[in-house]
Scaffold this motif. Structure first.
Motif, mmCIF file in Angstrom:
data_model
loop_
_atom_site.group_PDB
_atom_site.id
_atom_site.type_symbol
_atom_site.label_atom_id
_atom_site.label_comp_id
_atom_site.label_asym_id
_atom_site.label_seq_id
_atom_site.Cartn_x
_atom_site.Cartn_y
_atom_site.Cartn_z
ATOM 1 N N LEU A 38 0.828 -1.211 0.000
ATOM 2 C CA LEU A 38 0.000 0.000 0.000
ATOM 3 C C LEU A 38 0.862 1.261 0.000
ATOM 4 O O LEU A 38 0.537 2.241 -0.675
ATOM 5 C CB LEU A 38 -0.948 0.000 1.200
ATOM 6 C CG LEU A 38 -2.020 -1.086 1.202
ATOM 7 C CD1 LEU A 38 -2.793 -1.067 2.518
ATOM 8 C CD2 LEU A 38 -2.956 -0.951 0.015
ATOM 9 N N ALA A 39 1.977 1.239 0.723
ATOM 10 C CA ALA A 39 2.877 2.396 0.752
ATOM 11 C C ALA A 39 3.497 2.629 -0.623
ATOM 12 O O ALA A 39 3.611 3.768 -1.081
ATOM 13 C CB ALA A 39 3.962 2.199 1.801
ATOM 14 N N CYS A 40 3.893 1.555 -1.308
ATOM 15 C CA CYS A 40 4.471 1.693 -2.651
ATOM 16 C C CYS A 40 3.450 2.254 -3.627
ATOM 17 O O CYS A 40 3.797 3.048 -4.503
ATOM 18 C CB CYS A 40 4.985 0.345 -3.153
ATOM 19 S SG CYS A 40 6.503 -0.190 -2.348
ATOM 20 N N ARG A 41 2.208 1.838 -3.485
ATOM 21 C CA ARG A 41 1.138 2.328 -4.372
ATOM 22 C C ARG A 41 0.627 3.704 -3.957
ATOM 23 O O ARG A 41 -0.094 4.346 -4.701
ATOM 24 C CB ARG A 41 -0.017 1.344 -4.400
ATOM 25 C CG ARG A 41 0.345 0.058 -5.075
ATOM 26 C CD ARG A 41 -0.844 -0.828 -5.211
ATOM 27 N NE ARG A 41 -0.490 -2.030 -5.960
ATOM 28 C CZ ARG A 41 -1.354 -2.932 -6.331
ATOM 29 N NH1 ARG A 41 -2.623 -2.791 -6.052
ATOM 30 N NH2 ARG A 41 -0.950 -3.991 -6.994
ATOM 31 N N ARG A 42 0.953 4.095 -2.738
ATOM 32 C CA ARG A 42 0.517 5.376 -2.173
ATOM 33 C C ARG A 42 -0.999 5.547 -2.226
ATOM 34 O O ARG A 42 -1.500 6.632 -2.509
ATOM 35 C CB ARG A 42 1.213 6.533 -2.860
ATOM 36 C CG ARG A 42 2.696 6.490 -2.646
ATOM 37 C CD ARG A 42 3.410 7.585 -3.319
ATOM 38 N NE ARG A 42 4.830 7.326 -3.164
ATOM 39 C CZ ARG A 42 5.730 8.265 -3.165
ATOM 40 N NH1 ARG A 42 5.382 9.505 -3.301
ATOM 41 N NH2 ARG A 42 6.992 7.952 -3.022
ATOM 42 N N ALA A 43 -1.685 4.451 -1.948
ATOM 43 C CA ALA A 43 -3.152 4.481 -1.950
ATOM 44 C C ALA A 43 -3.677 3.350 -1.079
ATOM 45 O O ALA A 43 -3.110 2.262 -1.057
ATOM 46 C CB ALA A 43 -3.676 4.315 -3.369
ATOM 47 N N VAL A 44 -4.745 3.641 -0.363
ATOM 48 C CA VAL A 44 -5.424 2.629 0.444
ATOM 49 C C VAL A 44 -6.874 2.591 -0.023
ATOM 50 O O VAL A 44 -7.569 3.604 0.048
ATOM 51 C CB VAL A 44 -5.369 2.976 1.950
ATOM 52 C CG1 VAL A 44 -6.147 1.944 2.764
ATOM 53 C CG2 VAL A 44 -3.930 3.063 2.422
ATOM 54 N N PRO A 45 -7.315 1.452 -0.535
ATOM 55 C CA PRO A 45 -8.715 1.363 -0.957
ATOM 56 C C PRO A 45 -9.651 1.651 0.220
ATOM 57 O O PRO A 45 -9.368 1.248 1.353
ATOM 58 C CB PRO A 45 -8.869 -0.094 -1.421
ATOM 59 C CG PRO A 45 -7.476 -0.568 -1.688
ATOM 60 C CD PRO A 45 -6.595 0.206 -0.758
ATOM 61 N N PRO A 46 -10.759 2.351 -0.015
ATOM 62 C CA PRO A 46 -11.687 2.648 1.085
ATOM 63 C C PRO A 46 -12.318 1.366 1.633
ATOM 64 O O PRO A 46 -12.566 0.411 0.896
ATOM 65 C CB PRO A 46 -12.737 3.543 0.431
ATOM 66 C CG PRO A 46 -12.616 3.315 -1.036
ATOM 67 C CD PRO A 46 -11.203 2.877 -1.298
ATOM 68 N N GLY A 47 -12.543 1.350 2.939
ATOM 69 C CA GLY A 47 -13.213 0.221 3.577
ATOM 70 C C GLY A 47 -12.396 -1.053 3.618
ATOM 71 O O GLY A 47 -12.961 -2.143 3.633
ATOM 72 N N LEU A 48 -11.084 -0.947 3.658
ATOM 73 C CA LEU A 48 -10.213 -2.117 3.683
ATOM 74 C C LEU A 48 -10.158 -2.671 5.110
ATOM 75 O O LEU A 48 -9.495 -2.123 5.986
ATOM 76 C CB LEU A 48 -8.816 -1.728 3.190
ATOM 77 C CG LEU A 48 -7.853 -2.849 2.851
ATOM 78 C CD1 LEU A 48 -8.434 -3.783 1.790
ATOM 79 C CD2 LEU A 48 -6.537 -2.272 2.361
ATOM 80 N N VAL A 49 -10.905 -3.753 5.359
ATOM 81 C CA VAL A 49 -11.027 -4.348 6.690
ATOM 82 C C VAL A 49 -10.825 -5.850 6.576
ATOM 83 O O VAL A 49 -11.373 -6.486 5.665
ATOM 84 C CB VAL A 49 -12.415 -4.051 7.303
ATOM 85 C CG1 VAL A 49 -12.566 -4.705 8.667
ATOM 86 C CG2 VAL A 49 -12.653 -2.562 7.406
ATOM 87 N N PHE A 50 -10.033 -6.414 7.491
ATOM 88 C CA PHE A 50 -9.752 -7.845 7.500
ATOM 89 C C PHE A 50 -9.935 -8.399 8.905
ATOM 90 O O PHE A 50 -9.706 -7.688 9.881
ATOM 91 C CB PHE A 50 -8.293 -8.116 7.096
ATOM 92 C CG PHE A 50 -7.960 -7.722 5.704
ATOM 93 C CD1 PHE A 50 -8.245 -8.576 4.653
ATOM 94 C CD2 PHE A 50 -7.352 -6.507 5.443
ATOM 95 C CE1 PHE A 50 -7.921 -8.224 3.355
ATOM 96 C CE2 PHE A 50 -7.026 -6.144 4.154
ATOM 97 C CZ PHE A 50 -7.312 -7.007 3.103
ATOM 98 N N PRO A 51 -10.278 -9.701 9.021
ATOM 99 C CA PRO A 51 -10.200 -10.321 10.337
ATOM 100 C C PRO A 51 -8.730 -10.439 10.734
ATOM 101 O O PRO A 51 -7.859 -10.615 9.884
ATOM 102 C CB PRO A 51 -10.831 -11.703 10.153
ATOM 103 C CG PRO A 51 -11.053 -11.892 8.705
ATOM 104 C CD PRO A 51 -10.781 -10.602 8.005
ATOM 105 N N ALA A 52 -8.458 -10.295 12.023
ATOM 106 C CA ALA A 52 -7.091 -10.374 12.537
ATOM 107 C C ALA A 52 -7.145 -11.026 13.913
ATOM 108 O O ALA A 52 -8.217 -11.275 14.452
ATOM 109 C CB ALA A 52 -6.481 -8.982 12.623
ATOM 110 N N ILE A 53 -5.989 -11.278 14.473
ATOM 111 C CA ILE A 53 -5.891 -11.835 15.815
ATOM 112 C C ILE A 53 -5.108 -10.841 16.654
ATOM 113 O O ILE A 53 -3.990 -10.456 16.291
ATOM 114 C CB ILE A 53 -5.239 -13.232 15.786
ATOM 115 C CG1 ILE A 53 -6.165 -14.167 15.011
ATOM 116 C CG2 ILE A 53 -4.964 -13.735 17.190
ATOM 117 C CD1 ILE A 53 -5.699 -15.573 14.845
ATOM 118 N N ASP A 54 -5.709 -10.386 17.765
ATOM 119 C CA ASP A 54 -5.081 -9.352 18.588
ATOM 120 C C ASP A 54 -3.951 -9.919 19.445
ATOM 121 O O ASP A 54 -3.667 -11.111 19.397
ATOM 122 C CB ASP A 54 -6.124 -8.606 19.430
ATOM 123 C CG ASP A 54 -6.758 -9.454 20.522
ATOM 124 O OD1 ASP A 54 -6.244 -10.543 20.848
ATOM 125 O OD2 ASP A 54 -7.790 -9.014 21.064
#
Length: 100
Positions: free
Chosen positions: A74-90
């Motif tokens: 995402l940093a290389c593309r310099r863009a973050v698609p809106p609403g980018l949400v993933f399941p994760a483990i805290d």
């Protein structure tokens, strides 16, 4: 179709008389994934917790290693698609969401 098969994390905090070590081990299996957390403080017996999650709950899971890779892309593309949400483990080993 990338999938995390196994991941190991280790964190160690060195204090003068009281070192703390935290370990997280995630392993994929036929029915989903098992996360095992271990905490050892000083010379005390290690404390251990284990959580299991089904494949349906983990669809699109973004563990820490994959998250770092995604952040670089995402940093290389310099863009973050809106609403980018993933399941994760805290950090406690519980299922949560990660949004970018």
């Amino acid at each position: 179709q990338l999938e995390t098969l196994e991941q190991e994390e280790q964190e160690r905090l060195e204090l003068r008389a009281h070192p703390v070590e935290k370990r997280t081990h995630m392993v994929s299996h036929q029915h989903g994934m098992t996360v095992t957390k271990t905490l050892q403080e000083g010379q005390a017996e290690p404390q251990c917790w284990s959580f299991s999650y089904g494949r349906d709950e983990l669809q699109g899971l973004m563990p820490e290693g994959a998250s770092l890779l995604l952040l670089r892309v995402l940093a290389c593309r310099r863009a973050v698609p809106p609403g980018l949400v993933f399941p994760a483990i805290d950090t406690e080993g519980h299922l949560c969401t990660s949004s970018y």
